[in-house]
Design a protein around this motif. Structure first.
Motif, PDB file in Angstrom:
ATOM      1  N   CYS A 193      -1.375   6.615   4.707  1.00  0.00           N
ATOM      2  CA  CYS A 193      -2.179   6.599   3.481  1.00  0.00           C
ATOM      3  C   CYS A 193      -3.372   7.547   3.584  1.00  0.00           C
ATOM      4  CB  CYS A 193      -2.666   5.176   3.191  1.00  0.00           C
ATOM      5  SG  CYS A 193      -1.368   4.076   2.605  1.00  0.00           S
ATOM      6  N   LEU A 194      -4.016   7.585   4.746  1.00  0.00           N
ATOM      7  CA  LEU A 194      -5.152   8.486   4.920  1.00  0.00           C
ATOM      8  C   LEU A 194      -4.706   9.941   4.821  1.00  0.00           C
ATOM      9  CD1 LEU A 194      -7.080   6.789   7.888  1.00  0.00           C
ATOM     10  CD2 LEU A 194      -7.751   6.840   5.481  1.00  0.00           C
ATOM     11  N   SER A 231      10.918   7.677  -4.418  1.00  0.00           N
ATOM     12  CA  SER A 231      11.105   6.519  -5.297  1.00  0.00           C
ATOM     13  C   SER A 231      11.617   5.290  -4.558  1.00  0.00           C
ATOM     14  CB  SER A 231      12.067   6.876  -6.434  1.00  0.00           C
ATOM     15  OG  SER A 231      11.531   7.898  -7.234  1.00  0.00           O
ATOM     16  N   SER A 232      12.437   5.503  -3.529  1.00  0.00           N
ATOM     17  CA  SER A 232      13.006   4.362  -2.810  1.00  0.00           C
ATOM     18  C   SER A 232      11.949   3.585  -2.031  1.00  0.00           C
ATOM     19  CB  SER A 232      14.103   4.837  -1.848  1.00  0.00           C
ATOM     20  OG  SER A 232      13.583   5.759  -0.908  1.00  0.00           O
ATOM     21  N   TYR A 233      10.789   4.184  -1.835  1.00  0.00           N
ATOM     22  CA  TYR A 233       9.713   3.513  -1.105  1.00  0.00           C
ATOM     23  C   TYR A 233       8.777   2.732  -2.023  1.00  0.00           C
ATOM     24  CZ  TYR A 233      11.093   6.269   2.992  1.00  0.00           C
ATOM     25  OH  TYR A 233      11.789   6.823   4.035  1.00  0.00           O
ATOM     26  N   LYS A 234       8.995   2.834  -3.339  1.00  0.00           N
ATOM     27  CA  LYS A 234       8.246   1.974  -4.253  1.00  0.00           C
ATOM     28  C   LYS A 234       8.830   0.572  -4.182  1.00  0.00           C
ATOM     29  CE  LYS A 234       8.696   4.627  -7.968  1.00  0.00           C
ATOM     30  NZ  LYS A 234       8.497   5.151  -9.339  1.00  0.00           N
ATOM     31  N   ASN A 235       7.982  -0.447  -4.232  1.00  0.00           N
ATOM     32  CA  ASN A 235       8.439  -1.819  -4.029  1.00  0.00           C
ATOM     33  C   ASN A 235       7.819  -2.717  -5.096  1.00  0.00           C
ATOM     34  OD1 ASN A 235       8.820  -4.510  -3.018  1.00  0.00           O
ATOM     35  ND2 ASN A 235       9.170  -3.663  -0.977  1.00  0.00           N
ATOM     36  N   SER A 236       8.570  -2.997  -6.143  1.00  0.00           N
ATOM     37  CA  SER A 236       8.047  -3.800  -7.246  1.00  0.00           C
ATOM     38  C   SER A 236       7.773  -5.237  -6.833  1.00  0.00           C
ATOM     39  CB  SER A 236       9.022  -3.761  -8.430  1.00  0.00           C
ATOM     40  OG  SER A 236      10.300  -4.250  -8.033  1.00  0.00           O
ATOM     41  N   ASP A 237       8.568  -5.756  -5.887  1.00  0.00           N
ATOM     42  CA  ASP A 237       8.354  -7.136  -5.441  1.00  0.00           C
ATOM     43  C   ASP A 237       7.040  -7.258  -4.681  1.00  0.00           C
ATOM     44  OD1 ASP A 237       9.513  -9.822  -5.390  1.00  0.00           O
ATOM     45  OD2 ASP A 237       9.575  -9.549  -3.210  1.00  0.00           O
ATOM     46  N   ALA A 238       6.764  -6.279  -3.810  1.00  0.00           N
ATOM     47  CA  ALA A 238       5.495  -6.283  -3.073  1.00  0.00           C
ATOM     48  C   ALA A 238       4.323  -6.106  -4.030  1.00  0.00           C
ATOM     49  CB  ALA A 238       5.493  -5.171  -2.019  1.00  0.00           C
ATOM     50  N   ASP A 239       4.487  -5.268  -5.065  1.00  0.00           N
ATOM     51  CA  ASP A 239       3.428  -5.075  -6.057  1.00  0.00           C
ATOM     52  C   ASP A 239       3.142  -6.384  -6.791  1.00  0.00           C
ATOM     53  OD1 ASP A 239       3.403  -2.422  -5.335  1.00  0.00           O
ATOM     54  OD2 ASP A 239       4.575  -1.736  -7.055  1.00  0.00           O
ATOM     55  N   ALA A 240       4.210  -7.102  -7.171  1.00  0.00           N
ATOM     56  CA  ALA A 240       4.038  -8.364  -7.897  1.00  0.00           C
ATOM     57  C   ALA A 240       3.393  -9.419  -7.009  1.00  0.00           C
ATOM     58  CB  ALA A 240       5.391  -8.856  -8.404  1.00  0.00           C
ATOM     59  N   ILE A 253       0.831  -1.207   0.000  1.00  0.00           N
ATOM     60  CA  ILE A 253       0.000   0.000   0.000  1.00  0.00           C
ATOM     61  C   ILE A 253       0.867   1.259   0.000  1.00  0.00           C
ATOM     62  CG2 ILE A 253      -0.289   0.279   2.505  1.00  0.00           C
ATOM     63  CD1 ILE A 253      -2.969   0.690  -0.282  1.00  0.00           C
ATOM     64  N   ILE A 254       2.008   1.226   0.663  1.00  0.00           N
ATOM     65  CA  ILE A 254       2.909   2.385   0.619  1.00  0.00           C
ATOM     66  C   ILE A 254       3.488   2.543  -0.788  1.00  0.00           C
ATOM     67  CG2 ILE A 254       5.061   3.352   1.491  1.00  0.00           C
ATOM     68  CD1 ILE A 254       2.750   3.518   3.455  1.00  0.00           C
TER      69      ILE A 254
END
Length: 631
Positions: free
Chosen positions: A413-414, A460-469, A345-346
């Motif tokens: 997130c809120l 950008s460093s808080y985007k996580n492609s593995d968690a998204d997948a 979610i982050i």
């Protein structure tokens, strides 16, 4: 009478005033014109060399078409209001019969900034003393577009070199409707370049035109004008009709407009609020040149406002005992306590921040609206809130870290999500932002209003492609689980066992079995077990060429009752299929039935055949499952 040869009617076009009904008689009189050739060329060059940007770019073609074919601009208007043309006709005392309209006297027209300057120029032109001059100012006023073309710099005190003019001119962005690109925008650019030697702005953003839901231009005569205040506050049908009755339209047009309004708003216009109207109009901007405004769609975004309000209020109970810090996001990401769902979610929040900022910078407001809407509805409300319910409700010491990570992720997130939405929905986001628990503790270091808070940006460093997948694979399985439960009409309170067969992504499923059980209402989820361990009576859903989900239905389905329901449905469907087949094979069908109706019947026939085949397949499956369970 001797000279009268006869009478016969002579048809002619007679101009009538739409308001008073008076006859309009053309009168040819001298007019003031401005030669625009040089100004137009500079305006064209400014766009071609990139100094002036038009958004969307497709409107550059219109810009070039108008300005490259420019004609002299008639700036005279015979009206009672407006800026009076600064031109005086000069005569010597004692002169008579000197006509203003005689072209040979054009040199007697004196253009000046004021009357004093006009007297000086006239005395020089006519070669007499100032006291021997009579001046008569032209009664014409300047074209409205001429006056408004001066707007970007005249409001700052031009032609004086004021501090405001130095500080605020030129401006940066002009936002206006595409229908006045030439009438106003081009005139501002031409006059800015001519009179100040500077462009009045560097970017022109042209918004779409708001029309009715059928694409017609809003006009009083059609009765389709929608007052924004009526959408915001709501309006009854009676008040809409009364407004037409009290207007100045002819009775025939009033009757037609009333008929249209009764068809469009039989129950009046429901109260939607300004946030829903603003959000709805932003959504429409992806259409392009026109906004075909349908009030029902605005009502849909009013429902989103309610969903946002209710979801946030519901989520607040999850963080009622949570105390945020000014460095909460960084603390969360470095805590080592986050589950995959929290990282997901982050990551989605960062993607949303990035997308919305990029869309705003490129003036794609409709895409920004969709990105923000999708994050709130599809990811935060539909997925994450449901996933963390059991986590937050569990207050044991063993669950302390997972609970804190879920609360922190939700609070971030809120708070960030409300700031993302704020330019698009200012009122509801301010109200909800003020209610965030623990925000008062940050008041000494943070802003007092969401309006003063910085707009979110992507880290950008808080985007996580593995968690998204991982979550993508998980949600694919969850969707299959829900589909299987729905197909067998399993009650929500009854949990089921699922078996997942997957070639790539087993690690993702194993890492999120707890989340699959939460969203898929499963008592147990097993991954890639051997064939011998699979249940004999099971529902099967082939998700894709790599993933299959099975649900153990032993003891959960009354096969006889389900077969009876299907047979009843079949008994209702077969007569419709038979009658349609008879109709389509009857004599003369091909000769006397239109192609459109033939196509509709053919499509209906295919649908009925598929339905019958699906029912037969379901009945056979239930019989096989029933027999397998008995064995």
């Amino acid at each position: 009478k001797v000279f009268l040869k006869g009478k016969e009617p002579n048809k002619m076009r007679l101009g009538l005033c739409s308001r008073s009904g008076d006859i309009l008689e053309p009168m040819i009189t001298p007019q003031w014109y401005v030669n625009c050739d040089n100004m137009a060329k500079r305006a064209v060059d400014a766009v071609r060399n990139g100094e002036l940007k038009i958004v969307p770019e497709e409107h550059e073609k219109t810009w070039f078409q108008w300005l490259e074919n420019i004609r002299d601009w008639c700036v005279s208007r015979q009206l009672w209001w407006g800026h009076q043309i600064p031109a005086w006709f000069a005569t010597k005392q004692g002169e008579i019969n000197v006509s203003k309209n005689d072209m040979s006297n054009n040199d007697r027209w004196i253009v000046a900034r004021n009357e004093e300057e006009a007297f000086t120029k006239a005395a020089e032109t006519l070669g007499v003393d100032r006291s021997q001059i009579n001046l008569e100012r032209d009664e014409d006023v300047l074209d409205t577009w001429f006056s408004s073309g001066l707007f970007p710099f005249s409001v700052f005190g031009w032609p004086e070199k004021t501090d405001d003019l130095k500080a605020f001119y030129p401006t940066s962005l002009l936002e206006t409707g595409l229908d006045i690109l030439f009438f106003w925008v081009a005139r501002m650019v031409m006059m800015g370049l001519q009179l100040t030697d500077q462009l009045p702005f560097h970017t022109i953003y042209l918004h779409a035109m708001v029309r009715d839901k059928e694409g017609r231009k809003m006009s009083k005569s059609l009765g389709n004008v929608i007052d924004p205040l009526e959408v915001i506050n709501g309006c009854t049908l009676d008040s809409l009709l009364k407004k037409l009755e009290n207007g100045n339209l002819p009775a025939k047009e009033v009757a037609k407009a009333m008929k249209d309004q009764k068809e469009d708003f039989p129950d009046g216009i429901p109260e939607c609020g300004s946030d829903a109207l603003r959000f709805g109009l932003l959504a429409y901007t992806v259409q392009g040149r026109d906004v075909n405004l349908d009030i029902k769609r605005v009502v849909g975004y009013r429902n989103f406002c309610n969903k946002l309000w209710n979801a946030t209020r519901f989520a607040l109970q999850f963080v009622s005992d949570f105390m945020p810090t000014s460095t909460l996001l960084d603390d969360l990401m470095s805590s080592g306590k986050m589950a995959i769902r929290d990282k997901f979610i982050i990551s989605k929040l960062m993607h949303c921040c990035e997308d919305v900022n990029n869309y705003f910078k490129s003036y794609k407001f409709g895409d920004a609206q969709q990105a923000a809407y999708s994050f709130w509805m599809d990811e935060l409300c539909d997925v994450y809130l449901e996933l963390i319910k059991p986590v937050v409700y569990e207050k044991s010491d063993s669950n302390k870290d997972a609970r804190w990570a879920a609360q922190a992720s939700l609070w971030v997130c809120l708070e960030t999500g409300l700031r993302i939405l704020h330019p698009m929905m200012p009122f509801v986001t301010e109200e909800l932002w003020q209610r965030l628990p623990g925000r008062s503790a940050l008041s000494s270091t943070g802003p007092e209003s969401i309006m003063l808070a910085p707009y979110p940006t992507c880290i950008s460093s808080y985007k996580n492609s593995d968690a998204d997948a991982s979550m993508s694979t998980t949600l694919k399985v969850v969707k299959s689980c829900r589909s299987l439960r729905a197909s067998y009409q399993i009650a929500n309170k009854v949990l089921t066992n699922f078996f997942v067969k997957i070639e790539n992504g087993e690690s993702y499923i194993n890492a999120q079995i707890y989340d699959i059980k939460t969203l898929g209402k499963a008592s147990n989820v097993m991954v890639n077990v051997d064939e011998a361990s699979l249940p004999k009576s099971s529902g099967i859903d082939v998700v894709d060429n790599e993933t299959t989900v099975l649900m153990d239905i032993k003891g959960l389905v009354d096969y006889a009752a389900e077969i009876k329901k299907l047979e009843k449905n079949l008994s209702k469907t077969m007569p419709a299929l038979t009658n349609l087949e008879k109709k389509m094979t009857a004599a003369g069908y091909n000769e006397h039935v239109s192609d459109k109706l033939k196509a509709q019947n053919a499509e209906k026939l295919e649908g009925l055949k598929k339905k019958v085949a699906d029912i037969h397949t379901a009945i056979e499956n239930f019989k096989v499952q029933e027999q397998a369970e008995k064995n």
